[in-house]
Enzyme design. Structure first.
Site, mmCIF file in Angstrom:
data_model
loop_
_atom_site.group_PDB
_atom_site.id
_atom_site.type_symbol
_atom_site.label_atom_id
_atom_site.label_comp_id
_atom_site.label_asym_id
_atom_site.label_seq_id
_atom_site.Cartn_x
_atom_site.Cartn_y
_atom_site.Cartn_z
ATOM 1 C CE LYS A 1 -4.176 -1.935 2.024
ATOM 2 N NZ LYS A 1 -5.226 -1.803 3.063
ATOM 3 C CB ALA B 1 2.701 2.122 13.010
ATOM 4 C CB THR C 1 8.943 -0.658 15.142
ATOM 5 O OG1 THR C 1 9.278 -1.996 14.776
ATOM 6 C CG2 THR C 1 10.146 0.242 14.951
ATOM 7 C CE LYS D 1 8.527 0.072 10.439
ATOM 8 N NZ LYS D 1 8.202 -1.252 9.843
ATOM 9 C CE1 TYR E 1 -11.038 -11.021 3.033
ATOM 10 C CE2 TYR E 1 -10.124 -8.896 3.649
ATOM 11 C CZ TYR E 1 -10.223 -9.934 2.755
ATOM 12 O OH TYR E 1 -9.505 -9.905 1.587
ATOM 13 N N GLY F 1 -13.286 -7.284 9.642
ATOM 14 C CA GLY F 1 -13.017 -6.358 8.547
ATOM 15 C C GLY F 1 -13.835 -6.559 7.299
#
Length: 290
Positions: free
Chosen positions: A75, A136, A161, A164, A231, A252
Site C-alpha cells: 500500500k 502503524a 516498533t 513507526k 476478515y 473487517g
C-alpha cells in the site's frame, strides 16, 4: 446465459495485488458488483512479491488492466510507481486503489471510507471516544486519519516498533488538532482503558489463525469494542478473546465490502444505488457466513 457473464473482447479487467493473496474475498465482491451493475468486467487476484512490484505495475498498465486494488504489503511501496496520488490518499500516505489513465495509474485510498461506513452500519461512534490503534502500517494510517476526522477524545497508537508509531502520530497531528500519542505495543498496562480498539496488523490472518498481537488476555477487560480489520478468518484469535471478555466485536468484512464499492465507483465514474448495494452486502455476508 446472459452475454454479460461471458468474457469477450470487450471485457474490462480489474484485479488485486498483494502477497500473500490466497485468502482474498475481493473477487467475489467485485464480480458481484459488476453483475449488479451489468458491467462487462472480470476481477482477478494477482499474487505479487515485493521484489516484483514495479514490474507488475508496469505490466498491468501495458495489459490495459483498468483498475487494481492494493493490499498488504504494497500500500505504501506502490506509490513511487504511480503517475499521481489523489484526495485522501495524500493525507494517509498509502493507496489501495489504482485507476488507469493515459499518464499511468492514479492512486486513491478507499479503506478509510469503507471502515467508517462499516462502523456506522454497526452503530459504532467515534466522537468523544478514547481510541487505541494497534499497528502503524498502511491500514493503520488509513484508520488513524479517518478516526481523527471524527473528533475522538484521544488516539493512542501502539506498535512493536515505537519509531513507526511515533511517525504516524506525528503525521496525524499535522492534519488534526486532537490528542495523539504513541507507545510501544508491550507497554500497554492495566491502567489504560479504551472505548474502541482497532487491530490493523496482519497478525492472525489466515493461515496463521493461532496468532494475536496481544498476548495478555487481561487486556481485553480494558476495552469496550474490538475491531479487527482482518476478515479471514471471520473471527481472529484477537476477536475471540475480546468476545470472551464481553467486548462488542467487528471484523473487517464490512470495511472490505464498502471500500470495494467505492473503488468500483472510482474506476467506472458512477454511483452504485444505495439500496441495491445494501442488499448485495447482506446477500454476500450471509452466503459467506460473516
Amino acid at each position: 446465459m446472459s452475454i454479460i457473464n461471458i468474457v469477450n473482447g470487450k471485457t474490462k479487467v480489474y484485479g488485486l495485488i498483494g502477497y500473500p493473496i490466497s485468502h482474498t474475498l475481493s473477487p467475489i465482491i467485485h464480480n458481484s458488483i459488476g453483475n449488479l451493475m451489468k458491467n462487462n468486467m472480470v476481477y482477478l487476484p494477482f499474487e505479487v512479491s515485493p521484489e516484483g512490484l514495479k514490474k507488475a505495475i508496469q505490466g498491468a498498465y501495458e495489459l490495459n488492466i483498468k483498475g487494481l486494488n492494493v493490499t498488504v504489503p504494497h500500500k505504501q511501496k506502490v506509490i513511487p510507481f504511480l503517475s499521481k496520488v489523489e484526495g485522501y490518499a495524500k493525507q494517509i500516505g498509502a493507496v489501495n486503489t489504482l485507476k488507469w489513465s493515459k499518464d499511468g495509474y492514479i492512486g486513491y485510498n478507499t479503506d478509510a471510507e469503507g471502515l467508517l461506513i462499516s462502523l456506522k452500519e454497526n452503530n459504532i461512534s467515534i466522537k468523544d471516544k478514547s481510541i487505541l490503534i494497534i499497528g502503524a502500517g498502511g491500514a493503520a494510517r488509513a484508520t488513524s486519519m479517518m478516526i481523527a476526522s471524527q473528533s475522538p477524545k484521544e488516539i493512542v497508537i501502539a506498535n512493536r516498533t515505537l519509531e513507526k508509531a511515533e511517525k504516524l502520530a506525528k503525521d496525524v497531528s499535522l492534519f488534526y488538532n486532537i490528542p495523539v500519542k504513541s507507545i510501544s505495543l508491550d507497554t500497554i498496562d492495566k491502567n489504560m482503558y479504551f472505548d474502541l480498539c482497532f487491530q490493523t496488523t496482519s497478525v492472525g490472518m489466515t493461515p496463521k489463525e493461532d496468532e494475536s498481537p496481544i498476548k495478555n488476555d487481561d487486556f481485553f477487560n480494558q476495552i469496550k469494542i474490538a475491531v479487527d480489520l482482518i476478515y479471514t478468518p471471520s473471527e481472529t484469535l484477537f476477536l475471540k478473546k475480546a468476545r470472551k471478555a464481553g467486548c462488542k466485536t467487528l471484523n473487517g468484512f464490512g470495511m472490505l465490502f464498502y471500500q470495494a464499492a467505492r473503488a468500483y465507483e472510482i474506476w467506472n465514474e458512477t454511483v452504485i444505488p444505495k439500496e441495491a448495494l445494501e442488499q448485495l452486502f447482506r446477500k454476500i455476508k450471509n452466503e459467506l457466513e460473516f
